[in-house]
Scaffold this active site. Structure first.
Site, short mmCIF file in Angstrom:
data_model
loop_
_atom_site.label_atom_id
_atom_site.label_comp_id
_atom_site.label_asym_id
_atom_site.label_seq_id
_atom_site.Cartn_x
_atom_site.Cartn_y
_atom_site.Cartn_z
N GLY A 190 0.18 -1.92 -8.61
CA GLY A 190 1.24 -1.02 -8.17
C GLY A 190 2.21 -0.71 -9.29
O GLY A 190 2.01 -1.09 -10.44
N ALA A 230 4.06 -6.51 -9.14
CA ALA A 230 3.00 -5.50 -9.01
C ALA A 230 1.88 -5.83 -9.97
O ALA A 230 2.12 -6.25 -11.10
CB ALA A 230 3.56 -4.12 -9.34
N ASP A 240 -11.41 -7.97 0.94
CA ASP A 240 -10.23 -8.67 1.41
C ASP A 240 -10.58 -9.17 2.81
O ASP A 240 -10.23 -8.56 3.80
CB ASP A 240 -9.05 -7.69 1.45
CG ASP A 240 -7.72 -8.42 1.57
OD1 ASP A 240 -7.73 -9.67 1.63
OD2 ASP A 240 -6.68 -7.75 1.63
N GLY A 245 0.79 -1.22 0.00
CA GLY A 245 0.00 0.00 0.00
C GLY A 245 0.82 1.27 0.00
O GLY A 245 0.27 2.36 -0.06
#
Lengths: 505, 505
Positions: free
Chosen positions: A198, A195, A255, A167
């Protein structure tokens, strides 16, 4: 029912067959039901229905065809068969009943064997999200995830490991933590991810320096030889259930806590880790916005570790701003190497890396309590960490003589200039990642963002706030256009938007 | 990203494209994400990923291809796009927040437009099952299901309708109820279903007598002409969301109460029904095992009807034993026709049909309170109901001169003999359906089961308990073997299983 076989030459990711609607009706099966393929060791396949297949014929997806033998048979006999028991256990969860260890194992085993449909998987993750799981259930889930995949068993102990919740952009610390720990005689077989949303995962970074795809056996061999590895977990079959769960969780943006915990700890358990440090980046824009949430997560991870016989320590770290000044594969590797070579580099990177490495050194007994960070700094300063990284690079098949000046970011560059004098008062992590991705990260190694000004720093009008790098000119154009249309960094006193008087005719 | 198009010539049931894993990574999309196809009115498609498609190419499923134009373009430009808002609303439900009318409408609209993946659909039904819905939400759900499909608007009122919750075999009463009601001047446009796991749905029965596939417009025309129809709902586009919901509920064996209610009432609302009677078969082996559950369901249906401006009455009926003595298309039609022609037939069929028809006659104002059943019996006895059914058969394109002796069950027959003297003490509905299906029902018209002995009746050893009929000899063999291996009917004093002493070597 005996049907003509039509091989489909398409992968379904599961054992699947397609029946004509009429045939399905005659057999009494719906889409999502199972049939057994008789005379073929009673292979069970999931049914799709539709009109793409004529009546009297069954469309057989590739996995199923391959299982049926070298040459697909001309006809097969089908009989309806019941769903796996797992589907009943998922229903039981929906009805708020606790599951047994055996039932959880069954669900995970069916998942790994691709014997659950997307609908069943989605029901499992949705129910896990809504009802949560008891500590017992989370432990059993983790054990099931470990036991349904490959495991590495080392002959010597302790085995160290490190994980980041993620994060925060620019979090290249594994490139420092792993060699620091290994340089002090501890084994650290680090598997990491690429990633997806990301700008660069640890595996993307290491790949700039050496190959990262190794089997579990190879990971063991290299770790035993040089003390550590940094590999891509996706190349192994460690905790394969995780990938299946993510497939259903990602599209729903959920999640479930139980699966977050099990996913992290199963990967650590499967490599036989004894001591694990977990980095929990906290702050606005991260996955853990407040300290209280971070502490709760840390307690859960530590408890689960105890149940599994692992020592776990968690480090809450500052995640509202990138680690270091670089985001993107080559830029991040260059920054990390420079720190290893010269001790020159951003404080945020040096402090965080040695802090986490220090915890591992203490946990593994290489440093006395409260002296881990000191030893980590010393390992870095003495060049031992750099030498160890070179050994690891060489063992993984890369060039050990690489220096930070060899790692060049993309040749196409553009600066985003400060529109006013003042302090940086806002810094948007997500926008930085977005811009780096538009520039080509993580697929284009040279693409990324150099952060000239971080939060709290002072800037003069016209000075660069960030520098964007790209391997391809057109990607640079996209990235800079995007950055200019919505600044990722806000300078105090800067005009945010000019609203003009418009006469509508 | 611009990619070469590879048309897949496979129907996906949705707008879907397949990307190579590499390309997906570069675009930053996962399986289940959406992309927009630029320059093509920004069509949104759901992404699959895999290696069946080479990098640089996008596999385009048939629906998408067709939408792109007569000839699929050689290349298309893709950009990632966000998920529909519905996915966020489903997440909101998971988080126990109530939805607004607009949000529920959006979810249902996306469902009907095939814009939700199976994972998203499964999350919706799982959450509906776990959390339930408020009365407001159920009303909005029903309205959304009505408004996202075809509607029939009649010029005259009241419009009558009838529904059965199902779960009892041999429930051929619509063949009597519809003509009785229509013969008394009321309009009753009955849409019904085909059997999927049962032995014969109302649509399967009517199809023995006449075509059943009509559009909404045709249903209106025929109903206005002769007072009633009995058609297959699947040929219309009435409440199409129901089918999508079932697709996700069926594999999980769940039937969330909110969707059960909405599904029934949406179909009634879409045909403009003013007065509805709902048959709730109750008892062991049915969907509603106890009277208390039946009453709760009835209250919910009546309340939802009020909210939608429909008068609803429910009849709890005995469901632990079949209605009449026949199960399977031809057998059931023959039994129903015989009652209409001669008033000869099983009491359970005559009583139930006139009971339910009587309620509708009272609701529609054709009979005074408490005189509906009397009028229904009279309509049957006088032959008016038979004449009306003949009119309906003719209007739907069948032969109006048909009599029950024209309808012949399958030529292959076998009897299951009573193994002992005594009373029938157990009767297994589900096994009867299973045997009828093995014999070929509902696809083979002539297949089915004649029930010689019902619960409580006395039987002598060797007398038939049931007679199985089939169109195909091999199906008869399967059915009788199955029946003999596990009797569907238990006679008091019968040996259930002989356990022999076996020496294991």
């Amino acid at each position: 029912m005996e049907l003509k076989v039509q091989p489909l030459q398409i992968k379904a990711g599961k054992y699947k067959v397609v029946l004509n609607t009429e045939d399905a009706r005659e057999l009494g099966v719906h889409a999502g039901d199972r049939v057994q393929l008789k005379d073929h060791s009673y292979l069970t396949a999931i049914v799709e229905t539709g009109d793409m297949i004529p009546a009297g014929t069954v469309g057989v997806y590739q996995e199923c065809c391959e299982k049926l033998g070298k040459v697909c048979p001309l006809t097969i006999k089908l009989v309806p068969t019941s769903r796996p028991n797992s589907v009943g256990f998922i229903k039981k969860m929906m009805d708020r009943q606790k599951l047994t260890q055996e039932e959880i194992y069954q669900i995970i085993q069916d998942m790994v064997r691709e014997n659950l449909t997307e609908i069943e998987l989605a029901a499992f993750v949705t129910t896990s999200y809504i009802h949560g799981m008891t500590s017992d259930e989370v432990e059993w889930l983790t054990r099931a995830m470990i036991d349904t995949g490959e495991k590495i068993e080392f002959d010597t102990h302790p085995i160290m490991d490190k994980h980041s919740i993620g994060g925060v952009p620019g979090n290249k610390i594994s490139l420092l933590v792993v060699p620091i720990v290994a340089a002090n005689g501890l084994l650290i077989p680090k598997t990491s991810s690429r990633a997806i949303t990301g700008a660069a995962g640890t595996a993307d970074l290491m790949e700039v320096l050496a190959p990262v795809e190794f089997t579990a056996e190879e990971i063991k061999t290299i770790t035993e030889k040089v003390g550590g590895v940094i590999t891509w977990g996706g190349a192994t079959n460690i905790a394969p259930a995780d990938d299946r769960l993510i497939r259903a969780e990602y599209p729903l943006s959920i999640d479930p806590r139980s699966q977050l915990l099990a996913s992290i700890m199963a990967k650590k358990g499967a490599v036989g880790a004894d001591c694990v440090v977990i980095d929990i980046p906290t702050g606005i824009g991260t996955k853990v916005p407040t300290m209280d949430e971070g502490k709760k997560l840390a307690r859960d991870l530590i408890e689960l570790g105890e149940r599994l016989g692992m020592k776990v320590e968690c480090a809450m770290t500052y995640g509202a701003s990138p680690v270091g000044r670089t985001v993107g594969p080559a830029l991040e590797v260059r920054e990390a190497l420079k720190v290893l070579e010269t001790m020159q580099g951003p404080n945020s990177l040096i402090e965080k890396s040695t802090g986490l490495a220090g915890i591992l050194l203490e946990m593994g007994g290489a440093a006395a309590r409260d002296h881990g960070k000191e030893l980590a700094m010393e390992t870095l300063r003495s060049g031992k960490a750099l030498n160890k990284l070179k050994e690891i690079i060489e063992a993984q098949g890369g060039n050990p003589n690489v220096t930070h000046t060899d790692i060049n970011p993309g040749e196409h560059r553009a600066e985003l200039a400060a529109p006013a004098d003042g302090y940086v008062i806002e810094f948007n992590n997500k926008r930085i990642v977005e811009i780096a991705r538009l520039a080509g990260a993580p697929t284009d190694d040279g693409a990324g963002v150099w952060i000239n000004k971080k939060k709290g720093e002072i800037v003069k009008r016209g000075e660069p706030l960030i520098t964007i790098f790209a391997d391809k000119g057109w990607k640079l154009t996209n990235a800079i256009k995007n950055a200019e249309s919505d600044y990722p960094i806000i300078v105090e006193g800067m005009l945010l938007e000019r609203v003009q008087s418009v006469r509508v005719i």
